[in-house]
Structures are given as structure tokens and as C-alpha cells.
Design an enzyme around this catalytic site. Structure first.
Site, PDB file in Angstrom:
ATOM      1  N   SER A 128       0.867  -1.223   0.098  1.00 19.48           N
ATOM      2  CA  SER A 128       0.082  -0.091  -0.201  1.00 19.48           C
ATOM      3  C   SER A 128       0.900   1.328  -0.002  1.00 19.48           C
ATOM      4  CB  SER A 128      -0.857   0.039   1.166  1.00 19.48           C
ATOM      5  OG  SER A 128      -1.390   1.392   1.363  1.00 19.48           O
ATOM      6  N   TYR A 141      -2.437   0.564  10.609  1.00 16.95           N
ATOM      7  CA  TYR A 141      -2.263  -0.234   9.156  1.00 16.95           C
ATOM      8  C   TYR A 141      -0.925   0.045   8.585  1.00 16.95           C
ATOM      9  CZ  TYR A 141      -3.579  -0.869   4.341  1.00 16.95           C
ATOM     10  OH  TYR A 141      -3.491  -1.314   2.923  1.00 16.95           O
TER      11      TYR A 141
END
Length: 223
Positions: A128, A141
Site C-alpha cells: 500500500s 495499518y
């Protein structure tokens, strides 16, 4: 399975995982990993040469490894995102995030490492933008994605017979992004985000690179 190379894609029931499966289907037989058996069945019916492989990613040891007699490509696409300030993140949030985004990746890779070594195979890890930059509200995250980046780099060094690629998509029009926007309290407009099919094609390009080339990182951002 035929004589074509075999790819296992986790998180294949929707979003980026399903898009990767569609991009690899013309060249690979597919094992479609995930927990949504209905969605996997639909995708299997769409893609000749594919087989549903439902299992709980956080308990990879329970998976039926008998179907993985050989493996050329392993794509880790499953993941979760729990947002909020670090001060509000519970220990359960940290554990759940790392269980799915990091620990499950390491466990499944180890389980199929003999097959990957035998094929001089390829491991693709869907990371990501948060794996390169940690922003407020994204700490848990981002920490998991930084760890995934480190895992990929270490695996590349530990297993020189394998190709290992980290893919860093920006915001992508997926059900996960819908949930992210809900957590952020904003509207979801898929036209603002990368089409998951674009990420799928980027992964296929890395997988289909000529044997002399090792594409270690791919970054895909919305225009």
C-alpha cells in the site's frame, strides 16, 4: 490443473485479488484463496483453469495443502485496514491487523516454500502507499505494511532462487476502499481511484517479466 504455471491468489473473492486473478488467468492455472465461498465459486465459473480454495487466512495451517502439488506464483492480496488515532487503537486492533497483513503472509509462504523453491517461483505482496508513508490516523495499518515491506525485502535476500515483488497501490476502487471511506467519514467516489484491473495488469507485468528481469517494486497511483 494443466501443464501451465500455477498461481495462488489470496483475497481473490473481490477487489484487487479478483482483478489479479483475471489478469493471470490467460497464462496461469489458478488457486483462488479466500473465505467467501460463494464469491470464489462465481469467479471460478468465470475463469477456466481456476479452482476455489476457501480457507481462513489467519489459520493457514488448516488449509488443504494437498491441492498445492506445485506452485509457480504466490500472490498475497488479502488485507484489512483499521483506522484511527494510535491512542484509540486497542491491542486487539494491533493483533488483528498484524495477523492478517503480516503473520498470515509469513505462515502461508513458509507452508508452500518447498513448491516455490522447486519452481524457482515468484512471490507478490500487495502492499500500500501506507507501506511507504505513515499518515495520522493510519498508524496501525501503516505499521503492518512497513512490516510487510521488510518481510518482502528479507525474503528476497533469504531465497535467491525466488523473485519477490512488492506492489504499492494508491487508493483503489474496491470494497475495502468503501470501508476505508466509511471509517474516514467521507463519500466513496470510485472515479477518483485506481481501477483494480490496473493493479491486476501491473502484477501480471511483473509476473510475466522475462527470466533475466526481477521487478522488485511496483507503485500504482491514481492519475
Amino acid at each position: 490443473m494443466s501443464d501451465r504455471p500455477v498461481a495462488l491468489v489470496t483475497g481473490a473473492s473481490s477487489g484487487i485479488g479478483a482483478a489479479i486473478a483475471r489478469s493471470l488467468a490467460p497464462t496461469h492455472d489458478l488457486l483462488l484463496g479466500g473465505r467467501d465461498e460463494d464469491a470464489l465459486s462465481v469467479l471460478t465459473a468465470e475463469l477456466p483453469g481456476s479452482q476455489a480454495w476457501p480457507f481462513d487466512l489467519t489459520n493457514a495451517a488448516s488449509a488443504d495443502l494437498g491441492v498445492v502439488s506445485r506452485l509457480d506464483v504466490l500472490v498475497h492480496s488479502a488485507g484489512i485496514a483499521l483506522l484511527g488515532p494510535l491512542s484509540e487503537a486497542s491491542s486487539a486492533d494491533w493483533r488483528r491487523t498484524f495477523d492478517v497483513n503480516v503473520f498470515a503472509v509469513a505462515e502461508l509462504t513458509n507452508l508452500v516454500l518447498p513448491q516455490l523453491r522447486a519452481a524457482s517461483g515468484h512471490v507478490v505482496l500487495i502492499n500500500s502507499g501506507a507501506g511507504k508513508n505513515a499518515n495520522p490516523g493510519w498508524g496501525v495499518y501503516a505499521a503492518s505494511k512497513f512490516a510487510l515491506r521488510a518481510y518482502a525485502d528479507a525474503l528476497r535476500g533469504d531465497e535467491p532462487s525466488l523473485r519477490v515483488t512488492s506492489v504499492y497501490p494508491g487508493r483503489t476502487a474496491t470494497p475495502m476502499q468503501q470501508d476505508v471511506r466509511r471509517q474516514e467519514g467521507g463519500d466513496y467516489d470510485p472515479s477518483k481511484y485506481v481501477d483494480p484491473a490496473s493493479v491486476g495488469r501491473a502484477v501480471a507485468s511483473a509476473v510475466l517479466a522475462t527470466p533475466d528481469a526481477h521487478i522488485t517494486e511496483v507503485v500504482v497511483r491514481p492519475r
